[in-house]
Enzyme design. Structure first.
Site, PDB file in Angstrom:
ATOM      1  N   GLY A  84       0.828  -1.211   0.000  1.00  0.00           N
ATOM      2  CA  GLY A  84       0.000   0.000   0.000  1.00  0.00           C
ATOM      3  C   GLY A  84       0.854   1.249   0.000  1.00  0.00           C
ATOM      4  N   ASN A  85       0.241   2.380   0.214  1.00  0.00           N
ATOM      5  CA  ASN A  85       1.008   3.632   0.315  1.00  0.00           C
ATOM      6  C   ASN A  85       0.365   4.558   1.339  1.00  0.00           C
ATOM      7  OD1 ASN A  85      -0.962   5.365  -1.053  1.00  0.00           O
ATOM      8  ND2 ASN A  85      -0.432   4.189  -2.885  1.00  0.00           N
ATOM      9  N   ARG A  86       0.980   5.703   1.545  1.00  0.00           N
ATOM     10  CA  ARG A  86       0.590   6.579   2.658  1.00  0.00           C
ATOM     11  C   ARG A  86      -0.537   7.561   2.328  1.00  0.00           C
ATOM     12  NH1 ARG A  86       4.486   6.145   6.582  1.00  0.00           N
ATOM     13  NH2 ARG A  86       6.572   5.583   5.851  1.00  0.00           N
ATOM     14  N   SER A  87      -1.147   7.465   1.179  1.00  0.00           N
ATOM     15  CA  SER A  87      -2.175   8.457   0.841  1.00  0.00           C
ATOM     16  C   SER A  87      -3.343   8.396   1.827  1.00  0.00           C
ATOM     17  CB  SER A  87      -2.688   8.194  -0.574  1.00  0.00           C
ATOM     18  OG  SER A  87      -3.762   9.049  -0.840  1.00  0.00           O
ATOM     19  N   ALA A 107      -3.521   8.029  -5.265  1.00  0.00           N
ATOM     20  CA  ALA A 107      -2.124   7.596  -5.378  1.00  0.00           C
ATOM     21  C   ALA A 107      -2.150   6.121  -5.782  1.00  0.00           C
ATOM     22  CB  ALA A 107      -1.414   7.778  -4.046  1.00  0.00           C
TER      23      ALA A 107
END
Ligand code: CTP
Length: 422
Positions: A225-228, A292
């Site tokens: 995943g990512n930090r968005s 994102a």
């Protein structure tokens, strides 16, 4: 449809009998809620006989049915005719001292008020301010007709004819239905339309916004995943709603609530997001890729949870494959006149500044507007404030001063609106 017909204490109450007949003949289920003063002009038996429902002005009758809450909650439309100056004041200030004012506070549907009073009362600054407050909240307050009033005097203040009120009520019912778009909970008609009145720049437009990150599954419990946080996309969706747009929010995992009034489509992976965006974009006027999106995903998703082996040095190797570029796909398949907006999170490096990279990305992706976030030193993710630069396909570069994501969202819409086909 369930219609509540509120009746205020004015001589025009007799006209409400005709309005009630029109609603009934059109097949609606009408519950009459008069004020005590209205019953001085037309008695409860008349309303009960014409509507087929019991009639009371008080919250103390049939208390076991909790009428002061239930009647408003269940209504599809509330019409108050005539609305006296006193009722306007009570509604504007949220007073609830009888059944009708309780209904007005609990209704979650369009509300139409038809004032009728003497001209002096209608034009008094107190009444003018109350009407403005109610309209600001999204209540429909129809203009009274001009003509002969109760005595010998004439002027604005007459209740419009029942046929005209009937037509206005049906029009509101239709627009109220098309405004009821939230799949994530209804809210009062007043709130749904709040803000739209001050700025209609996106009225009649369908806006599709993606928000949040994506989760690329590895196995049934793990993902990349990512930090968005989704804050910017949600702020854009909210700002579009406030400008009168119909909004579809395609949301990956987001840390903030989706705005009421948007059609929310929940997705997780980039492939799901592409699918949802492609469908939603088909009739959209504006498409914004604020999400994102993961550029890569594991080439294989394990059917069962990946287990450790006995060998302490053993670790699986995850092979990644490229995800499709959703934005580029949307640009390639866009319909005529559709405006496509992309985001670019960039840092400057030895090959060029963040602006250089964004300019190249705008050309590569082919969108109409690119919102550049300079993400050096973690300036953007999860923060409430942001600072962006807008790059248009025509070469215009606009710096938006630092502000909340809501303020920046407003600036983005200001840049989008001139690009829309008339
Ligand atoms: N985007 C997309 N699909 C992807 C990756 C990105 O639609 N698979 C969109 C983003 O939503 C954003 C824009 O493309 O609107 C730019 O995203 P960004 O990550 O900055 O650019 P990339 O194309 O991924 O380029 P790179 O990471 O190589 O700079």
């Amino acid at each position: 449809m369930k219609i509540v017909l509120g009746v205020g204490g004015g001589i025009a109450a007799y006209k409400a009998c005709l309005l009630l007949r029109l609603f009934k003949e059109a097949g609606h289920d009408v519950r009459v809620v008069p004020t005590q003063a209205a019953l001085t002009f037309v008695g409860a038996p008349t309303w009960a006989a014409l509507s087929g429902h019991p009639v009371s002005a008080s919250v103390w009758d049939d208390v076991h049915e909790v009428p002061h809450v239930r009647i408003g909650q269940q209504a599809d439309l509330v019409v108050v005719a005539p609305t006296t100056a006193d009722l306007l004041a009570k509604a504007a200030h949220g007073l609830a001292d009888d059944l009708l004012t309780n209904v007005l506070l609990t209704a979650r549907c369009p509300v139409l008020l038809a004032p009728a009073m003497h001209t002096e009362m209608w034009t008094h600054p107190a009444t003018v301010a109350n009407v403005a407050t109610l309209r600001e909240r999204g209540v429909t307050v129809v203009e009274p007709a001009s003509g002969r009033l109760t005595g010998a005097d004439t002027g604005p203040g007459r209740l419009p004819e029942p046929e005209d009120l009937f037509a206005a009520a049906l029009a509101l019912l239709e627009s109220g239905e098309s405004g009821q778009r939230s799949r994530e909970g209804a809210r009062p008609a007043e709130e749904r339309t709040r803000g739209r009145r001050s700025d209609h720049a996106l009225a009649g437009r369908h806006v599709v916004v993606s928000a949040g990150g994506t989760r690329e599954p590895l196995d049934p419990v793990r993902f990349l995943g990512n930090r968005s946080s989704g804050r910017q996309g949600v702020a854009l969706a909210k700002a579009a709603l406030e400008r009168g747009a119909r909004v579809t929010l395609v949301a990956g995992p987001i840390e903030v609530p989706a705005p009421d009034g948007a059609d929310v489509v929940r997705v997780e992976s980039a492939l799901q997001m592409r699918e949802a965006m492609t469908v939603a974009a088909q009739d959209a006027d504006v498409v914004v890729m604020a999400a994102a999106v993961a550029d890569f995903r594991p080439s294989e998703v394990a059917e069962h949870k990946i287990k450790k082996s006995a060998d302490a040095d053993d670790a699986p190797v995850v092979t990644l494959v490229r995800n499709p570029d959703i934005l580029a796909g949307l640009v390639a398949s866009r319909r005529a006149g559709q405006v496509v907006v992309g985001f670019a999170a960039e840092t400057g490096d030895e090959t060029g500044s963040a602006l250089d990279h964004a300019t190249a990305k705008l050309a590569k992706k082919g969108c109409d507007l690119l919102v550049l976030n300079d993400v050096a030193a973690g300036k953007v993710f999860g923060k409430d404030d942001t600072e962006v630069t807008l790059l248009s396909a025509d070469g215009t570069v606009t710096s938006v001063p630092a502000g909340t994501k809501e303020t920046v969202a407003g600036a983005i819409w200001e840049a989008v609106v001139p690009l829309l086909a008339p």
